[in-house]
Design a protein around this motif. Sequence first.
Motif, PDB file in Angstrom:
ATOM      1  N   VAL A 604      -4.617  -2.130  -7.996  1.00 28.42           N
ATOM      2  CA  VAL A 604      -3.402  -2.644  -7.350  1.00 28.42           C
ATOM      3  C   VAL A 604      -2.875  -1.620  -6.357  1.00 28.42           C
ATOM      4  O   VAL A 604      -2.497  -1.960  -5.224  1.00 28.42           O
ATOM      5  CB  VAL A 604      -2.329  -2.979  -8.408  1.00 28.42           C
ATOM      6  CG1 VAL A 604      -0.992  -3.313  -7.737  1.00 28.42           C
ATOM      7  CG2 VAL A 604      -2.778  -4.146  -9.272  1.00 28.42           C
ATOM      8  N   PHE A 605      -2.847  -0.350  -6.764  1.00 28.31           N
ATOM      9  CA  PHE A 605      -2.370   0.699  -5.853  1.00 28.31           C
ATOM     10  C   PHE A 605      -3.249   0.787  -4.611  1.00 28.31           C
ATOM     11  O   PHE A 605      -2.743   0.929  -3.486  1.00 28.31           O
ATOM     12  CB  PHE A 605      -2.343   2.051  -6.569  1.00 28.31           C
ATOM     13  CG  PHE A 605      -2.079   3.206  -5.643  1.00 28.31           C
ATOM     14  CD1 PHE A 605      -0.809   3.427  -5.137  1.00 28.31           C
ATOM     15  CD2 PHE A 605      -3.109   4.051  -5.242  1.00 28.31           C
ATOM     16  CE1 PHE A 605      -0.565   4.479  -4.267  1.00 28.31           C
ATOM     17  CE2 PHE A 605      -2.872   5.096  -4.369  1.00 28.31           C
ATOM     18  CZ  PHE A 605      -1.588   5.314  -3.884  1.00 28.31           C
ATOM     19  N   ALA A 606      -4.566   0.709  -4.808  1.00 22.20           N
ATOM     20  CA  ALA A 606      -5.483   0.774  -3.664  1.00 22.20           C
ATOM     21  C   ALA A 606      -5.220  -0.376  -2.695  1.00 22.20           C
ATOM     22  O   ALA A 606      -5.270  -0.198  -1.469  1.00 22.20           O
ATOM     23  CB  ALA A 606      -6.928   0.747  -4.152  1.00 22.20           C
ATOM     24  N   PHE A 607      -4.928  -1.564  -3.235  1.00 27.03           N
ATOM     25  CA  PHE A 607      -4.604  -2.709  -2.379  1.00 27.03           C
ATOM     26  C   PHE A 607      -3.325  -2.452  -1.585  1.00 27.03           C
ATOM     27  O   PHE A 607      -3.263  -2.729  -0.384  1.00 27.03           O
ATOM     28  CB  PHE A 607      -4.458  -3.961  -3.243  1.00 27.03           C
ATOM     29  CG  PHE A 607      -3.981  -5.173  -2.491  1.00 27.03           C
ATOM     30  CD1 PHE A 607      -4.863  -5.935  -1.743  1.00 27.03           C
ATOM     31  CD2 PHE A 607      -2.639  -5.542  -2.522  1.00 27.03           C
ATOM     32  CE1 PHE A 607      -4.424  -7.051  -1.043  1.00 27.03           C
ATOM     33  CE2 PHE A 607      -2.185  -6.654  -1.827  1.00 27.03           C
ATOM     34  CZ  PHE A 607      -3.093  -7.411  -1.077  1.00 27.03           C
ATOM     35  N   LEU A 608      -2.293  -1.926  -2.270  1.00 26.76           N
ATOM     36  CA  LEU A 608      -1.041  -1.622  -1.590  1.00 26.76           C
ATOM     37  C   LEU A 608      -1.255  -0.567  -0.505  1.00 26.76           C
ATOM     38  O   LEU A 608      -0.738  -0.693   0.613  1.00 26.76           O
ATOM     39  CB  LEU A 608       0.000  -1.123  -2.590  1.00 26.76           C
ATOM     40  CG  LEU A 608       0.479  -2.119  -3.654  1.00 26.76           C
ATOM     41  CD1 LEU A 608       1.418  -1.429  -4.648  1.00 26.76           C
ATOM     42  CD2 LEU A 608       1.180  -3.311  -3.010  1.00 26.76           C
ATOM     43  N   GLN A 609      -2.025   0.455  -0.834  1.00 26.67           N
ATOM     44  CA  GLN A 609      -2.256   1.537   0.133  1.00 26.67           C
ATOM     45  C   GLN A 609      -3.051   1.046   1.339  1.00 26.67           C
ATOM     46  O   GLN A 609      -2.780   1.431   2.482  1.00 26.67           O
ATOM     47  CB  GLN A 609      -2.998   2.691  -0.570  1.00 26.67           C
ATOM     48  CG  GLN A 609      -3.029   3.987   0.189  1.00 26.67           C
ATOM     49  CD  GLN A 609      -4.249   4.097   1.096  1.00 26.67           C
ATOM     50  OE1 GLN A 609      -5.179   3.288   0.985  1.00 26.67           O
ATOM     51  NE2 GLN A 609      -4.256   5.086   1.962  1.00 26.67           N
TER      52      GLN A 609
END
Length: 635
Positions: A604-609
């Motif tokens: 999820v963090f990678a998607f946001l970043q």
Amino acid sequence: MTATPAAASSRSNPLPLAATLGALGVVYGDIGTSPLYALKEAADAAARGGALGPEAILGVVSLILWALILIISLKYALLILRADNRGEGGIVALLALLSARNAQPGTWRAQLLIVGLVGAALLYGDGAITPAISVLSAVEGLKVDAPSLAPAVVPLTIIILIGLFIVQKKGAGFIGNIFGPVMLGWFLTIGLLGIYGIARAPGVLAAVSPLYAFDFLIHQDFHTSFAIAGAAFLAVTGGEAMYADMGHFGRVPIRLAWFAVALPSLVLNYFGQAALLTTDPSARDHPFYQLAPDWLHYPMVAFATVATVIASQAIISGVFSLTQQSIQLGFLPRMHIKHTTSHSIGQIYVPLVNWLLAAATLGAVIGFETSDALAGAYGIAVSLLMAITTLLAALVAIQWGYPPVVVIAVNGFFLAIDCFFFAANSVKLIEGGWFPLLLAALVAFLMLTWRSGVKLVERARGKLRQPEEDLIETAVTRCHARLTGTAVFLASTPKGVPLALTEFVKHNHVLHQRVVLVTVLIEELPRIADEDRTEVIEVIEGITRVILHYGFMQYPTIFEGLQLACRQGKLPGIDLTDITYYIGRETIIPSPDVPGMWVWRETVFAFLQRNAERSAAFFGVPPRQVVEFGTEIEI
């Protein structure tokens, strides 16, 4: 809580009529339109419990009056407004005062950060519900004289709300000047209507005594008392805007607008509605509109619609401001922020947030269909937010040196009231209270995931980052040549070598004649003055480190920061139109082999970043002067 050194150093706010008038329009738009539905919902709750009689009406209006006095007048206006961060208020300002952002994991401050972020996330749930219930309750006034128009209420509400969200990109400034005068007219009108109602049954004024509220609640069964208290709480929703908007208008204008105009008008209107219900119980369907003479119904529907649009505009602008502050402090990923006017830094538009908020608001209107149903969803998020604000303000007071016994006694009293109303609103969880809590939980999850992910990335960067001494040695002994011109490398920390510079030297074996390492630091203060904005450190000849300091209410622009350093004579000999900016663009690789979050959260963090605003665009770097270096980082 009295004035503190921190509060005393806050920038002075004048007492112009314009600030007080502006506070009426922006700060009190939400709470000012609560009479459209608050007493109606409380009376309905009493009726469902089989307790709707003259004594019950007096008990309900007494409960509303003392909620306004205790929660808004005493707690917010006199207590919470003192907990300012250099003149700024709001839950993000409280977190900054408590220095929770940089707390070490496992400490009480780190736990406090989680509580504070949940409070900030609750504002998003409030922001989705407020426009829906406000506009819907105004348009429902059409049914008073024309019940056949009932099927048109929801479509008309949707059209109004869509129009409201569409005009956000133009900024609120073009209609902001009318907010204050319109809401002043609104408060005067509802106050006069209240007087008109009280004149027909002056006995209702006996409900000024809090004994009516207390006696009424204790003589009802548990479920009825909680249902009535939860409905009565709707009268104070919007009061949190007093604290959130303190930086825009100042403490004194906000208090003056409340005590001189808003509070008297609201009390008069609620007592006028109560007087009407004691003489005509059949008016319970729409007591606000039926308080007015028949010829005034349609004009009041139009006036109420305008007032609720203003209230909705204020909450939407507040969500934009909260988003910007959260991005600055590292609680949310970078987003495109558009400044809608050049003369006011507070006028911003965040497209992604605008349309997500629009989707949630329209979904609430379509899903719940009536203001009665939406009332079940409204209140629970606000009551929890108020409790969190009271708790954080108490910790600030203790941090400022107030006797803990006094703080616990005063804030503990108000926290008990907040918890009572939160418990009362919790019974509405199944009816619709889950909706704003679900939105808040989603936002809080994204905030905490982003915050944890940023720390993991910084830890990974730290392992890859060269120490400054290596850069000096490389510049002196290893570079085969020096390129003409100036290169600016963006650095995430004021120490060590940016990964983009390491990659540049590794592949090219050269350095520019002039290298500038630029770091943007967001301080836990609202604003940083120009004279304190730039810090320039000469590493060695030809290599300079520049640290740009910004407050969490300011927009960090690297080009303007470097311009300021040049004007101050700290960066001589640099032509900002003839430099190249080198920026690292990282690809996050979630890995189960690296200690951190669960892999699904890292994904999820990678998607946001990956979808965050590019560093160059967010920091205002001239696009034609940017070169990006890609790096893969495992977390």
